[in-house]
Structure formats: C-alpha cells, structure tokens
Motif scaffolding. Structure first.
Motif, PDB file in Angstrom:
ATOM      1  N   THR A 184       0.840  -1.199   0.000  1.00 27.43           N
ATOM      2  CA  THR A 184       0.000   0.000   0.000  1.00 27.43           C
ATOM      3  C   THR A 184       0.873   1.246   0.000  1.00 27.43           C
ATOM      4  O   THR A 184       2.092   1.188   0.120  1.00 27.43           O
ATOM      5  CB  THR A 184      -0.905   0.039   1.235  1.00 27.43           C
ATOM      6  OG1 THR A 184      -0.061   0.206   2.381  1.00 27.43           O
ATOM      7  CG2 THR A 184      -1.716  -1.228   1.373  1.00 27.43           C
ATOM      8  N   GLN A 185       0.155   2.372  -0.074  1.00 27.45           N
ATOM      9  CA  GLN A 185       0.844   3.663  -0.090  1.00 27.45           C
ATOM     10  C   GLN A 185       1.549   3.968   1.211  1.00 27.45           C
ATOM     11  O   GLN A 185       2.440   4.811   1.268  1.00 27.45           O
ATOM     12  CB  GLN A 185      -0.208   4.759  -0.309  1.00 27.45           C
ATOM     13  CG  GLN A 185      -0.178   5.402  -1.651  1.00 27.45           C
ATOM     14  CD  GLN A 185      -1.134   6.585  -1.649  1.00 27.45           C
ATOM     15  OE1 GLN A 185      -2.120   6.598  -0.897  1.00 27.45           O
ATOM     16  NE2 GLN A 185      -0.876   7.550  -2.468  1.00 27.45           N
ATOM     17  N   ARG A 186       1.151   3.287   2.274  1.00 26.00           N
ATOM     18  CA  ARG A 186       1.515   3.636   3.645  1.00 26.00           C
ATOM     19  C   ARG A 186       3.007   3.751   3.906  1.00 26.00           C
ATOM     20  O   ARG A 186       3.447   4.606   4.658  1.00 26.00           O
ATOM     21  CB  ARG A 186       0.866   2.622   4.580  1.00 26.00           C
ATOM     22  CG  ARG A 186       1.270   2.639   6.046  1.00 26.00           C
ATOM     23  CD  ARG A 186       0.855   3.905   6.736  1.00 26.00           C
ATOM     24  NE  ARG A 186       1.293   3.899   8.145  1.00 26.00           N
ATOM     25  CZ  ARG A 186       2.512   4.197   8.540  1.00 26.00           C
ATOM     26  NH1 ARG A 186       3.442   4.529   7.667  1.00 26.00           N
ATOM     27  NH2 ARG A 186       2.849   4.145   9.809  1.00 26.00           N
ATOM     28  N   VAL A 187       3.822   3.034   3.708  1.00 28.21           N
ATOM     29  CA  VAL A 187       4.093   1.805   2.992  1.00 28.21           C
ATOM     30  C   VAL A 187       3.858   0.597   3.905  1.00 28.21           C
ATOM     31  O   VAL A 187       4.477   0.513   4.962  1.00 28.21           O
ATOM     32  CB  VAL A 187       5.566   1.790   2.514  1.00 28.21           C
ATOM     33  CG1 VAL A 187       5.981   0.491   1.930  1.00 28.21           C
ATOM     34  CG2 VAL A 187       5.805   2.963   1.595  1.00 28.21           C
ATOM     35  N   SER A 188       2.958  -0.303   3.524  1.00 27.07           N
ATOM     36  CA  SER A 188       2.798  -1.520   4.307  1.00 27.07           C
ATOM     37  C   SER A 188       2.528  -2.666   3.345  1.00 27.07           C
ATOM     38  O   SER A 188       2.006  -2.456   2.250  1.00 27.07           O
ATOM     39  CB  SER A 188       1.646  -1.372   5.295  1.00 27.07           C
ATOM     40  OG  SER A 188       0.429  -1.324   4.622  1.00 27.07           O
ATOM     41  N   PHE A 189       2.909  -3.873   3.761  1.00 25.37           N
ATOM     42  CA  PHE A 189       2.668  -5.040   2.919  1.00 25.37           C
ATOM     43  C   PHE A 189       2.702  -6.269   3.806  1.00 25.37           C
ATOM     44  O   PHE A 189       3.104  -6.218   4.975  1.00 25.37           O
ATOM     45  CB  PHE A 189       3.714  -5.151   1.803  1.00 25.37           C
ATOM     46  CG  PHE A 189       5.139  -5.017   2.295  1.00 25.37           C
ATOM     47  CD1 PHE A 189       5.793  -3.791   2.249  1.00 25.37           C
ATOM     48  CD2 PHE A 189       5.827  -6.119   2.805  1.00 25.37           C
ATOM     49  CE1 PHE A 189       7.094  -3.665   2.709  1.00 25.37           C
ATOM     50  CE2 PHE A 189       7.128  -5.996   3.266  1.00 25.37           C
ATOM     51  CZ  PHE A 189       7.758  -4.761   3.227  1.00 25.37           C
ATOM     52  N   TRP A 190       2.270  -7.369   3.222  1.00 24.25           N
ATOM     53  CA  TRP A 190       2.314  -8.654   3.909  1.00 24.25           C
ATOM     54  C   TRP A 190       3.393  -9.516   3.257  1.00 24.25           C
ATOM     55  O   TRP A 190       3.672  -9.398   2.075  1.00 24.25           O
ATOM     56  CB  TRP A 190       0.965  -9.360   3.775  1.00 24.25           C
ATOM     57  CG  TRP A 190      -0.116  -8.697   4.550  1.00 24.25           C
ATOM     58  CD1 TRP A 190      -0.831  -7.605   4.172  1.00 24.25           C
ATOM     59  CD2 TRP A 190      -0.614  -9.079   5.828  1.00 24.25           C
ATOM     60  NE1 TRP A 190      -1.735  -7.266   5.133  1.00 24.25           N
ATOM     61  CE2 TRP A 190      -1.629  -8.163   6.162  1.00 24.25           C
ATOM     62  CE3 TRP A 190      -0.305 -10.132   6.713  1.00 24.25           C
ATOM     63  CZ2 TRP A 190      -2.336  -8.253   7.366  1.00 24.25           C
ATOM     64  CZ3 TRP A 190      -1.013 -10.201   7.913  1.00 24.25           C
ATOM     65  CH2 TRP A 190      -2.010  -9.264   8.222  1.00 24.25           C
ATOM     66  N   PHE A 191       4.025 -10.381   4.073  1.00 23.49           N
ATOM     67  CA  PHE A 191       4.991 -11.304   3.474  1.00 23.49           C
ATOM     68  C   PHE A 191       4.846 -12.676   4.119  1.00 23.49           C
ATOM     69  O   PHE A 191       4.392 -12.806   5.268  1.00 23.49           O
ATOM     70  CB  PHE A 191       6.435 -10.776   3.587  1.00 23.49           C
ATOM     71  CG  PHE A 191       7.054 -10.951   4.954  1.00 23.49           C
ATOM     72  CD1 PHE A 191       6.873  -9.989   5.936  1.00 23.49           C
ATOM     73  CD2 PHE A 191       7.812 -12.082   5.256  1.00 23.49           C
ATOM     74  CE1 PHE A 191       7.445 -10.142   7.185  1.00 23.49           C
ATOM     75  CE2 PHE A 191       8.385 -12.240   6.512  1.00 23.49           C
ATOM     76  CZ  PHE A 191       8.206 -11.266   7.487  1.00 23.49           C
ATOM     77  N   VAL A 192       5.193 -13.697   3.326  1.00 22.80           N
ATOM     78  CA  VAL A 192       5.307 -15.060   3.864  1.00 22.80           C
ATOM     79  C   VAL A 192       6.613 -15.649   3.343  1.00 22.80           C
ATOM     80  O   VAL A 192       7.146 -15.206   2.323  1.00 22.80           O
ATOM     81  CB  VAL A 192       4.159 -15.985   3.404  1.00 22.80           C
ATOM     82  CG1 VAL A 192       2.916 -15.715   4.181  1.00 22.80           C
ATOM     83  CG2 VAL A 192       3.937 -15.877   1.934  1.00 22.80           C
ATOM     84  N   VAL A 193       7.077 -16.673   4.037  1.00 28.69           N
ATOM     85  CA  VAL A 193       8.259 -17.423   3.581  1.00 28.69           C
ATOM     86  C   VAL A 193       7.774 -18.834   3.289  1.00 28.69           C
ATOM     87  O   VAL A 193       7.165 -19.481   4.139  1.00 28.69           O
ATOM     88  CB  VAL A 193       9.361 -17.438   4.654  1.00 28.69           C
ATOM     89  CG1 VAL A 193      10.620 -18.068   4.088  1.00 28.69           C
ATOM     90  CG2 VAL A 193       9.640 -16.039   5.155  1.00 28.69           C
ATOM     91  N   ILE A 194       8.028 -19.289   2.062  1.00 27.89           N
ATOM     92  CA  ILE A 194       7.586 -20.647   1.730  1.00 27.89           C
ATOM     93  C   ILE A 194       8.795 -21.574   1.703  1.00 27.89           C
ATOM     94  O   ILE A 194       9.927 -21.114   1.521  1.00 27.89           O
ATOM     95  CB  ILE A 194       6.842 -20.685   0.390  1.00 27.89           C
ATOM     96  CG1 ILE A 194       7.726 -20.050  -0.696  1.00 27.89           C
ATOM     97  CG2 ILE A 194       5.531 -19.965   0.492  1.00 27.89           C
ATOM     98  CD1 ILE A 194       7.062 -20.100  -2.053  1.00 27.89           C
ATOM     99  N   ASP A 195       8.507 -22.839   1.870  1.00 25.76           N
ATOM    100  CA  ASP A 195       9.623 -23.786   1.910  1.00 25.76           C
ATOM    101  C   ASP A 195      10.002 -24.162   0.473  1.00 25.76           C
ATOM    102  O   ASP A 195       9.271 -23.880  -0.454  1.00 25.76           O
ATOM    103  CB  ASP A 195       9.258 -24.986   2.775  1.00 25.76           C
ATOM    104  CG  ASP A 195       8.334 -25.940   2.052  1.00 25.76           C
ATOM    105  OD1 ASP A 195       8.264 -27.098   2.466  1.00 25.76           O
ATOM    106  OD2 ASP A 195       7.677 -25.510   1.073  1.00 25.76           O
ATOM    107  N   PRO A 196      11.170 -24.794   0.299  1.00 20.62           N
ATOM    108  CA  PRO A 196      11.679 -25.074  -1.051  1.00 20.62           C
ATOM    109  C   PRO A 196      10.678 -25.842  -1.930  1.00 20.62           C
ATOM    110  O   PRO A 196      10.650 -25.663  -3.132  1.00 20.62           O
ATOM    111  CB  PRO A 196      12.940 -25.913  -0.800  1.00 20.62           C
ATOM    112  CG  PRO A 196      13.405 -25.447   0.550  1.00 20.62           C
ATOM    113  CD  PRO A 196      12.201 -25.113   1.329  1.00 20.62           C
TER     114      PRO A 196
END
Lengths: 555, 222
Positions: free
Chosen positions: B78-90
């Motif tokens: 977003t403009q805020r700056v904000s975001f979501w993140f995930v870490v996935i396995d191989p």
C-alpha cells in the motif's frame, strides 16, 4: 539576673528568617491551583483584600506579642494569663504534627534531586517488562512520571489499610532531611537567619484560608522569632514587609506555574494529535506523512464517509485532542510538584539542569519552613527552666529531631502517602483557626488592647495606628469565626471523608472511604491540639483551687 | 505448457500470501517520519532488498540454510508503505511456521533495520515484538553516591558544631562558681536612680551592662 536572651544580629536577619518561614511550598503548589480554580487573575482581588484585612493585622499581632513578651508561645501566653498557656501548648502540638509530616516533603525533594544527575532522567522513560518486549504495564497505563512517583518513590499500596513495610530509600532521605534541619537549628534560632468569580463565596473563603496558612500564623513560629528581637525593633514595618513579600512570591510562583502548565498542555496536545494521526494512518494505510494537524479534521470526515464500517471500528480509540482540556487539568500539592513539574521538565532541553535547580528550590523552601517550625517547638522548650537546666540546647534539638524523625518513618511505609494526606489536610487546619482566634481575643480582651497598645508604644516608640486596633479587636476575629464555622459545617455536611488511592492495575487514582481507625486518627489529631486550650485552663484552675485550699487553713 | 505451470505457480503463490493468511506477517514502514527530506521512495528494488534480508535471516536458522530470495513472497503493498509477506519452503507448497520466522526476524532485527536506515519504531513487524534495549544500570546507583557525599558532609558539620559548643561551655564553666554567688547577692539589691538601675560599671563576665542601654528613650536627653 537571668541569662541574656540571644538576639538577632541585625533586623535584616529576623526579616529573612520570617520570610523564609512564610514563603514555603504552599506558595508554589497551592496558590497557583487556587488562582486557576477561582477565575485566574480575578482571584487576586479577594486575595489582596484578605491580605490587608486578615493577613497583615494577624501577622503584626503575632510579631508584636513575641517581641513584647520576649518568650516562646507558651511563656508569652502564660504572661498574658496563666489560664491561656493552653494556647501556647496547642501551638506547640500543631507545630510538632507539622514538623512530623512536612519534612517528608523535603525527603522526597532530596530523592528527586539525587536522581536528577542521570541521563536520561529516570522519570522520563518507562522500565521494561519481564521479557523485554514492551514497557511495564503500570507505566503504560499511567505515565512515566506518575509511575516514578507512585511506584519508584512511594511504592504505594492500593489502600490505606495495607500498611506494607518501611521503604529504606525514602527512609534514608528522611533521615538526611532531619540531619540537615538539625544542622541548621543546632546553634539556636539566631543562627537560622543567616532566607469573576468575585461573587463566588468559595473564592473569598479560599483566599482567606490561603493567606492565613501561607503566612504560617498560629504555629508559634512567628512569636518565637519575634521573641529574639530587640524590644525597640519596628515590628509593624516587618509585618508589612513579610506579608507583602510572601504574597508577591505566591504571585510570581503562579506566573511560573502557569507557563509550565502551558508548555505541558501544548506538548501533550501535539502528542495527542500525533497519536491520532498515526492511528488513522495505520488503520487506513494512508501515505506516511500525509496527515498533519491542519488537515486532520477534514480527512477524518472523508474517512468516515468513505469507509464507514472501518471508521466506526476505530472511532472509540480516537481521542478528541483539545488544548483547552489539557489546560483545564488543575493539580495542587505533591501531585503538582512531583508529577506535573517533572513531566514538563523531562521535555525541556538540558533537563538535568532544570531538574536540579527546581528540586534545589523546593528544598530551600521546605527547609526554610521547617526551621521556623522547629523554632516554634524549641523556643518554649528552651525557655522552660526545668528542661533547659538539665539538658544543653544541642541535646534538646537533637531529641526533638530524633523523635520527629522516628515518627516520620510512618510516612515512608507503603501506605505512608495516605497518612501524609491525612496529616496535611487535618493536622493544622481547624486547630490553627481556633488557636489564632483565641490568641487575638486573649491579646485584645484578656490582656487588654489599651495595655498592649501602651506596651508597644513604650517598646518601639511608635503609636499604634487605629487601623490595627480596629482589625485586631473586631474584623479579624469575626473573619476567623466565619471561616471556622464554614469549615466545620463543610466537614459535617460532607458525611464520610474520602481519599484518593492509587490503583496499580488501572494506572489512575480511585476514590475510597477512610476506614474507621483512620477516621479515629483524624479525630484524635484535631482534638489533641484543640483540646489543649480548655484542658490546660481547667488544669491550672484546679491547681489554683488546690493551692488556695492548702493556704486557707494556714491563714 | 510452461505458461500453464507459471500461472499455476503464481496462483498458488497468490493464495499463500494474502492479508491475514496463515503464517503471514504485516510489515509497516514510516520512511518519511524517520528520514524526512532524505526519504527514499519505496519501489520494487527496495522490495527486493527486503526479500533478501528476510531470506538472510531465515538462512541463519539451523534447518533453513537453503532459503532463497524467491521463497519470500510479498503482497498487498500500500501507499503507507505496508505489505504482507510469507516465507515458503523449497517445495513451494506451504509456508514456514510463524514461530520460526518470528524468532529469525527477532534475532536479526538490527541488521534488517540498518539495511533500510530505520529503527524498531519506523520499521514495524506487526505481531513480532522487538526486544527493547534495557536502560544502562550502573553497578552502584548514582543517587546513592550523591546521597553518601551529602550525608557525610552533614555529619561532619554537625560533629564540628557540637564539639565547638562543648568546648565553649567548658571554657565558661572554668570560671570559679564562688564569684558568681556573691555577684548574684549584690544584684538582688539594685539601686535605681533616674529610672536607670545602678549596676556597677566593672566588668562581669558575660552579663549585660544595663548602664549602656540600647533603647534611646531610657537615656536622659541633653
């Protein structure tokens, strides 16, 4: 030939001693509060009127009595009439109560002073909680300055019933405060010198009360100081000077206090705006830095209309920031001195310097008043031949300081602040009004106003102005009687007495009722000083009857 | 065929990284608050750096040394700056447990902050509390030192005053008491002339000589 009474080295020393006694913490933390509550500048009108009508005449009366009788309060009133020596005893009792709890304030001032030499100031940051992921819960709910006062300084318990143990840190500071007082009075008193709403009846009553207590009438300290004067010194001039300086200090202190209030209110207001902006920015993911103080209101309106459901969720958490409500918070007493001022100081540049200066000033004021108080207790004791023949004056001073210090340890327990409030509110108020009333009546009607007038004329060489005579004989006693009646009816009408207790879980003060034994203690406090007057009179009367009974058969 | 696989992968990725998804964390940056005029714009390059820092943190966890930048997914910027993140396995099937990601980020929080010239308050990982630095506590609290100094000064001053008082009194007591008695007897018979008590003008140790009145009225005017 009796030993010469010690004298002040010069009249200036006497004036400074009186000023340092009268100018105390009340000038700093009570007067600005009253100004704020009763219409600001217009409070000065009843204050100055009461100063002229009540303060100056009574101050002059006490100084004149001391200078004429050349004895402490007990001896002075015994000279007027043996039945009235109870007034002197009552004065000494009230002074004793005051010295017990007043020095605790100096102890707190020492504590804060010693903690001012740290960077950052300990009351500006909250301590961390157990697992170091956030701040201590109590500190978060209240503020860091309140946490430092209630938890670190007082370690206050949730109610007066839970006594807790003596806290060693404030106990040490209390010991130091008493040692400093002892050091100053060790060599005797002569060494201490080397310091609107106009129609609102409450405004007038509070002005009268403030003048009364601010000048320190009725404790016997002024009589004690004046008894060391040369008989010819011009106590009329001194009375006027002391009362004027006391009042101007109060007014000056309120100017400073109001500017501190303004600084704190502005700072808190801007902080509040920043918090609201941050909350809205985070909830609606607006661009960082977009919300400012100027566009806050219109953005709020836009958000309320564009995202009504989300806005209603976050609405309860949005505080309405208002500069007026910040300015309206009026505090008096220890809350002002140790919470509001420290909060303002921690936000200033070079806060350590301001903190040290401020608490040093508090200490000077507090110790100056303490010296006057101990003089009120020691002068009658050293005047009495029984005691002074057995013990040197250093030992008497030491004993008085030791006893007061030991009893004062009660105020360093966890519930100590609640007992402090009891003493602060009830130990001196009613008793002093009664004592000064009896003093005035004793001098004017028992000793005789004409006789006193001629004594003063012989002593100082100046005739007594008609103004003082009218005030002493008529106006001031009437005023005191009306104040007394008002306070008595106020206490009776209020029902049970309540107090403010600090609730750690909520991080704020809650009102609680006093338990029965605390009410009994209050009653005892008031009674033990007021009852001295009739009891001693009765005792002397009985003794005289017995003596006459013994003498009659012989004659 | 390859396009289909590509679309499948992005679809799965899209599912894995969503606001409030399992094991997803929201990140919020306040670059303008922190840096003011020197604020940099948040673009895909900064996002790449962020992914790299998260991958770096995960590689420090014992079993996860094989984490690559492509395993970190960002979404909903977003403009805020904000975001979501995930870490996935191989295997790219599921996301790594939140607890692992949390502890990895906490351990390397300082490095991540420094990479973006931000601090704990301006680079927020919601639901990942940062370990706050405890205030420096000297071994002996400062206030006790100052208290000790003032205490010693006061005690020394009191002792000096008491000792000098005792010395003064001893000097006074050295005068023979017999002289005082006769002098007291004499003073019982004070002759008075012209309102002035006729005290002998000879010096008596420590007595007020009434002949020298300080009050002006007592002296007969010329």
């Amino acid at each position: 030939m009796e030993k010469a009474r010690p004298l002040w080295a010069n009249p200036l020393q006497f004036v400074f001693a009186c000023i340092s006694y009268a100018v105390g913490l009340g000038n700093v933390w009570r007067f600005p509060y009253l100004c704020q509550m009763y219409g600001g500048g217009s409070f000065l009108v009843p204050y100055i009127i009461m100063l002229i009508v009540e303060g100056m005449p009574l101050l002059y009366l006490e100084l004149a009595v001391g200078q004429r009788m050349r004895q402490g309060s007990i001896g002075a009133f015994r000279t007027i009439s043996p039945y009235l020596s109870g007034v002197g005893v009552a004065s000494v009792m009230v002074s004793f109560f005051l010295s017990m709890y007043y020095n605790v304030i100096n102890a707190w001032a020492f504590w804060y002073l010693f903690h001012s030499f740290q960077d950052p100031l300990p009351w500006s940051v909250c301590p961390l909680n157990g697992n170091r992921t956030g701040y201590d819960e109590e500190c978060e709910k209240a503020s860091s300055t309140q946490y430092f006062w209630y938890r670190k300084t007082l370690n206050i318990s949730p109610s007066i019933q839970e006594n807790g143990s003596v806290q060693w840190e404030p106990a040490l500071c209390l010991l130091l405060a008493w040692l400093v007082v002892y050091l100053c009075i060790l060599r005797g008193t002569e060494s201490t010198g080397k310091m609107e709403q106009l129609t609102n009846p409450k405004a007038w009553i509070n002005a009268a009360t403030q003048i009364f207590f601010s000048l320190g009438l009725g404790f016997g300290s002024l009589i004690a100081f004046a008894s060391y004067n040369e008989p010819s010194s011009n106590c009329q001039k001194h009375a006027i000077i002391v009362s004027l300086i006391n009042s101007s200090t109060s007014i000056f202190a309120s100017i400073v206090t109001f500017s501190i209030y303004g600084f704190k209110a502005t700072f808190n207001y801007e902080n509040c705006l920043r918090k609201v902006s941050l909350l809205l920015t985070n909830t609606f993911d607006l661009e960082d830095g977009f919300l400012t103080a100027s566009n806050l209101e219109e953005v709020k309106g836009y958000l309320a209309s564009a995202y009504p459901s989300k806005y209603s969720e976050v609405f309860p958490h949005i505080k309405n920031c208002s500069l007026e409500s910040e300015l309206d918070t009026a505090v008096q007493g220890t809350g002002l001195a140790f919470i509001v001022y420290t909060e303002a100081i921690k936000n200033m540049e070079v806060s350590q310097l301001w903190s040290v200066l401020y608490f040093f000033m508090l200490l000077m004021l507090g110790i100056g008043s303490m010296l006057g108080n101990t003089a009120a207790i020691l002068t009658p004791l050293t005047d009495s031949k029984i005691i002074s023949s057995h013990l040197p004056k250093e030992a008497i001073s030491g004993l008085v300081c030791l006893i007061s210090c030991a009893i004062g340890m009660v105020f360093t327990t966890e519930a100590g602040n609640y007992w402090f409030d009891i003493f602060n509110d009830y130990a001196a108020t009613l008793s002093l009004l009664l004592i000064v009333l009896v003093e005035t009546i004793a001098v004017c009607y028992v000793y005789g106003l004409r006789r006193f007038e001629s004594d003063l004329k012989a002593m100082t060489g100046r005739a007594l102005s008609w103004y003082w005579k009218v005030m002493w004989a008529g106006v001031s006693p009437l005023l005191i009687v009306s104040l007394f009646v008002f306070y008595l009816s106020d206490y009776i009408l209020a029902g049970t007495l309540k107090y403010q207790a600090w609730e750690a879980s909520q991080g704020q003060l809650v009102t609680k009722d006093y338990p029965a034994y605390a009410l009994a203690a209050i009653g005892l406090l008031v009674a033990s000083s007021t009852m001295c007057i009739p009891l001693v009179a009765l005792g002397i009367f009985v003794l005289r009857c017995l003596k006459r009974g013994d003498a009659a058969p012989v004659a | 065929m390859l396009w289909l696989l590509f679309f499948l992968v992005t679809a799965i990725h899209a599912e894995l990284c969503q606001p409030d998804a399992e094991n997803a964390f929201k990140v919020r940056l306040s670059i303008r608050t922190a840096l003011g005029d020197k604020a940099y714009a948040w673009d895909t390059n900064e996002e790449y750096l962020f992914k790299a820092m998260v991958a770096f943190s995960m590689r420090k966890v014992p079993n996860r040394e094989a984490t690559e930048i492509s395993h970190v997914l960002l979404c909903n910027v977003t403009q805020r700056v904000s975001f979501w993140f995930v870490v996935i396995d191989p295997s790219k099937n599921h996301t790594l447990p939140a607890v692992e990601v949390q502890s990895a980020i906490r351990k390397n929080r300082n490095r991540i902050n420094n990479a973006f010239s931000l601090n704990d308050q301006t680079l927020e990982f919601l639901k990942i509390p940062s370990t706050l630095a405890p205030p420096t506590d000297p071994s002996v609290p400062i206030w006790i030192i100052i208290f000790g100094v003032i205490f010693c000064i006061v005690i020394v001053a009191i002792t000096l005053l008491i000792l000098s008082g005792i010395r003064q009194r001893r000097r006074k007591n050295k005068e023979p008491s017999g002289v005082d008695d006769t002098e007291d007897k004499c003073e019982n018979m004070i002759t008075i002339e012209n309102g002035i008590p006729c005290d002998p003008l000879d010096m008596k140790g420590g007595h007020i000589n009434e002949a020298f009145m300080t009050e002006d009225e007592r002296l007969t005017p010329l």
